[in-house]
Scaffold this motif. Structure first.
Motif, short mmCIF file in Angstrom:
data_model
loop_
_atom_site.label_atom_id
_atom_site.label_comp_id
_atom_site.label_asym_id
_atom_site.label_seq_id
_atom_site.Cartn_x
_atom_site.Cartn_y
_atom_site.Cartn_z
N ILE A 136 0.99 -1.08 0.05
CA ILE A 136 0.12 -0.03 -0.06
C ILE A 136 1.01 1.05 0.18
O ILE A 136 1.68 1.47 0.98
CB ILE A 136 -1.01 -0.01 1.15
N ALA A 137 0.63 2.25 -1.03
CA ALA A 137 1.47 3.39 -1.13
C ALA A 137 0.49 4.37 -1.74
O ALA A 137 0.28 4.38 -3.23
CB ALA A 137 2.72 3.33 -1.68
N ASN A 138 -0.15 5.18 -0.93
CA ASN A 138 -1.08 6.14 -1.54
C ASN A 138 -2.24 5.48 -2.30
O ASN A 138 -2.75 5.86 -3.55
CB ASN A 138 -0.40 7.20 -2.52
N THR A 139 -2.62 4.58 -2.01
CA THR A 139 -3.83 3.67 -2.37
C THR A 139 -5.03 4.40 -2.43
O THR A 139 -5.31 4.90 -1.23
CB THR A 139 -3.91 2.31 -1.74
N LYS A 140 -5.92 4.20 -3.29
CA LYS A 140 -7.29 5.08 -3.32
C LYS A 140 -8.35 3.94 -3.35
O LYS A 140 -8.17 2.89 -3.86
CB LYS A 140 -7.38 5.98 -4.47
N ILE A 141 -9.52 4.43 -2.66
CA ILE A 141 -10.68 3.46 -2.57
C ILE A 141 -11.87 4.36 -2.58
O ILE A 141 -11.95 5.43 -2.31
CB ILE A 141 -10.66 2.66 -1.34
N VAL A 142 -12.85 3.78 -3.38
CA VAL A 142 -14.38 4.42 -3.50
C VAL A 142 -15.21 3.52 -2.86
O VAL A 142 -15.10 2.05 -3.15
CB VAL A 142 -14.33 4.75 -4.94
N ILE A 143 -16.18 3.99 -2.23
CA ILE A 143 -17.30 3.23 -1.84
C ILE A 143 -18.58 3.47 -2.26
O ILE A 143 -18.80 4.49 -2.59
CB ILE A 143 -17.46 3.53 -0.20
#
Length: 213
Positions: free
Chosen positions: A78-85
């Motif tokens: 994980i390194a500046n991982t992006k997530i959307v819900i």
């Protein structure tokens, strides 16, 4: 395709803004939780998608309340991982629609991945520089939560452990740390070892993988 529930506003969805995880680590233990109130026949689906480079995204995957976040495993870097819900609601009527709390909680606990690429168990040397006084431990979640632990360490104290020779040294003057150790030396089997750290410290390993001749 438009159906009767769409026309009657009985189905709908909400998509969150893109969130950037403030973590840089080998991997993380994760979970997602929320509160909901459902009537008979009502349905709420929570989904997530993840990007590890900010451009390419995984498919939408359904989340389990209290379960881990899809596509993020204990050994996912994980390194500046992006997530959307995304939340999808399917109601049976307007009188008592399903409710979901305003807060969906995402939990992440960074872990250390020690990948023993050898054929035999690895007993590394380790240096531990304690930050703040207190206890420190490494828990091998891949090995039935096997724990390596020191108690009562002092702020900025440096502990050196040769796990092969079972030798312990400390930078703290006139102090022996054998009595503050649980006598469970590090012993990593071949493959990935997922380590949880408790207590603040900087750690450094030195090791050599062993191969069967």
């Amino acid at each position: 395709m438009t159906n009767w529930k769409n026309i009657c506003n009985l189905t709908g969805y909400y998509t969150s803004p893109t969130l950037t995880l403030p973590l840089i680590c080998d991997g993380a233990l994760s979970s997602i939780t929320w509160s909901q109130t459902l009537g008979q026949g009502d349905k709420v689906v929570v989904q997530s998608k993840v990007s590890f480079d900010g451009y390419n995204w995984t498919e939408w995957r359904e989340c389990v309340n209290g379960g881990s976040i899809p596509d993020i495993s204990e050994d996912t870097y994980i390194a500046n991982t992006k997530i959307v819900i995304r939340i999808i609601i399917d109601a049976t009527d307007h009188v008592s629609p399903p409710l979901i709390s305003n807060d969906i909680t995402l939990y992440f606990e960074p872990v250390i991945v020690f990948n023993n690429k050898g054929d035999v168990k690895c007993k590394p040397e380790i240096w531990i520089t304690k930050i703040d006084s207190g206890d420190f431990s490494l828990i091998n979640t891949s090995r039935i939560n096997d724990e390596f632990k020191f108690v009562n360490l002092v702020d900025q104290e440096v502990i050196y452990v040769n796990n092969e020779r079972e030798d312990i040294q400390t930078s703290h003057a006139v102090t022996y740390r054998y009595k503050d150790f649980n006598d469970n030396y590090l012993n990593f089997p071949p493959g990935k070892n997922i380590l949880r750290a408790t207590g603040k410290a900087k750690i450094k390993f030195r090791y050599q993988f062993g191969l069967l001749q």
